[in-house]
Scaffold this motif. Sequence first.
Motif: not given
Ligand code: BGC
Length: 760
Positions: A353-355, A340, A482, A592-593, A629, A348, A627
């Motif tokens: 991540f799933w990103d 990330a 989240e 959050k997102q 993202l 991090y 987030s």
């Molecule tokens: C987000 C996740 C993401 C992670 C890494 C978190 O803050 O909620 O969706 O995978 O950050 O970017």
Amino acid sequence: MSKVATTYLEVHPWLVIEKGYHEERTLVSESIFSLANEYQGVRGFFDEGGNIPTLRGTYFNGVYEYAKEDTPISYKGIIKRTHFMINSVDYLKTMIKINGQILDLKSSTVNNFIRELDLRSGLLTREFDWIINNNLSVKIRFERFLSMNDCTRAFQRITIIPTSSCQCDFKLSLDSNVIHWGKDCYWNGLTNYQNDDVIGIMNETLTTKQRLLSLMKVDINKGTNKKIEFSDMRVDLECAVNLNANEELVITRYVSNIVEKDPSIDIDSIFNKGLKDVLESFILGFEKQLDSNIKYWDNIWNKSDIEIVGDDLNQQGIRYCIFQLEQTYHGYSSTNNIGAKGLTGEAYSGHAFWDTETYCLPYYLFNNLEAAKNLLMYRYNTLPQARLRAKELDCDGACYPIATLNGYEACNLWQHASLQIQPTTAVAYAIYHYVNFTKDVDFLLKYGLEMLLEISKFLLSRGQWNPSHTHFSYYCVMGPDEFQMMVNHNTYTNYMAKRTFDYTLELISKYKDTKECQRALRLTKTDDKMLESYKNASEKMYILYNEKTKLFEQHDGYFDLPHIDIKTIPVTDFPLYSHWSYDRIYRNDIIKQPDVLMFLFLYNQSFSLDIKKANYEFYEPRCIHESSLSPSIHSILASELGKDEEALKFFGFSTRMDLDDYNRNTNEGLHLTSIFAAWVTIVYGFGGLRSDGEILTLNPRLPSIWEKYSFNITYQGAKLKFLIYKEGVEVINQTKIPIKLKIYNKEYEIVDNLNLKGEL
Ligand code: BGC
């Protein structure tokens, strides 16, 4: 969104420039001026260090260690010990002394400081005049780059020109006494090397036993007295030289870093590899290898540039984003993934991540298919770890980790590691996206099917039937949002699982007669009864949807949660994670997102505009974008709904998230996966591209603040350039391979140029 830009860098289409040393932004600049080549990354710290706040970080993809202690509370399924990417050898360490004074930007007087990162070569330069006294000032220039082709190689060149004669002492070190998270060193000394002016150290990680050999050969344009000194995990090359007025001293350091993760490889082979590499690099020289970097970047800009006319800030921003994407990952190895924060810091933990599957993959699908495939192969190669994780959670099949470096779950926050199923469905989605896009049946049959069958098995075992057996669903989960923990019937999870079952079944029915499909069924122990169960689960998947309002409910009970008008939250409360207790965040309807909006984006073409509009209008005011993202998805949907002003507002800071430090934490490293989101926002958002259907479709729009813009994609072997003007859209097929596309809902076969005047 309470985000404010901190601007201190010059705006330029191809350079990132810091004029004058901004001491208070030292750590932020270190992140911004980071260099990487997927194999290794180095923050933009000062070679000479100094008495300033710094994170002297050097990182190698997949070089990691385990935490020294277990997670304090340990129940079954909770990660006992986390792992993280560790700070590694400092190979740029330099000490410069002129007439007995040591260079340190904290205490030395310097004029004309300028630091520049060139996005066309990856060369980072820093230059200033060091005022020693009234009669002596010394021009110092530091240059560094990492080879994009020979990723083991790093280069440093230091030029020193005094205005009057002086004594210059300098020391170049390789030092593995580096600390991680400001406290622990994770390296053990192994052995040293010295021969024919090549010196080096080999060290290994404490418990994972990964070895790292660093060799350097130094070229100095003038004879000097030299002394080499080895100490624990460190070697210093000390030199002393007298310089005349205006004489130029040029010191060029060639470094080769060899990571060896396989313990069965003997030390001599590692040395031989490193020696060959560093000598080859030395013989080729700094300039020639910089030239190859220029060629490398030239090719990237040719293939992937985004040009924005009428908006200099975003022009620089998006090029900086593309530069960082390529630096972080370009498919060099399928054992690498995208952290990330990339290779730019320790926050991090270097985890992927799933990103990767949801945000990063599209960039590679359109720019570098081999890299896209390697990302999927990373998940294939880590299937054993995913199988193990499913067992730990009392399930079957394969459960992919929310955060990892080596395929094992590394997140010791149980609510994420145990309740978030989206990393697993994201892998399934990525297989679908890649195969739908490339028609790579070979990949699908050899690797994809096995993964999908294991994922389906997990999804079946993790889901449950309600007591009356009328619907199948997921209980006690956390969706992408989240801020809602341990919920039932999360629509994102349910919908993504349903689509995974459907896709798997569709493929099995299509390929069941092939030997590869039979092999995948055998390997995953999948029989007809299980396939039938997938069908039932999909058909009866509980999706909270109201025909009348066209709203999906984020999860069971979401609509009844206490409402907070997010506009009433004081700016000083953000980020909420730092200012509100963990449980307070969960007890209301703040998001959050994107959660519902996320699957409306991923399976965009499966939903009508009405549905997207209703859900966007409902969920948008509830989302605080904690987030980084998050805003991109809102921007993309806003564009599609014709809400141009909103689309621009959400796009606003995405390309400059780090250049302008919008989230106030760029000091910890770059928001790498959000950088991908910036690219996605332009191409999917303003460009209106959709890749989740049978045919690639585009609905380009021109943001009001831009005169025109263009972007490039490579699709089915054809290199396509899209130019979007006020007057219309032009598509240039640079390879003349005929391509079918849908633009503004009309199908075209494009062989060379297509000019759609007046369509916008
Ligand atoms: C987000 C996740 C993401 C992670 C890494 C978190 O803050 O909620 O969706 O995978 O950050 O970017």
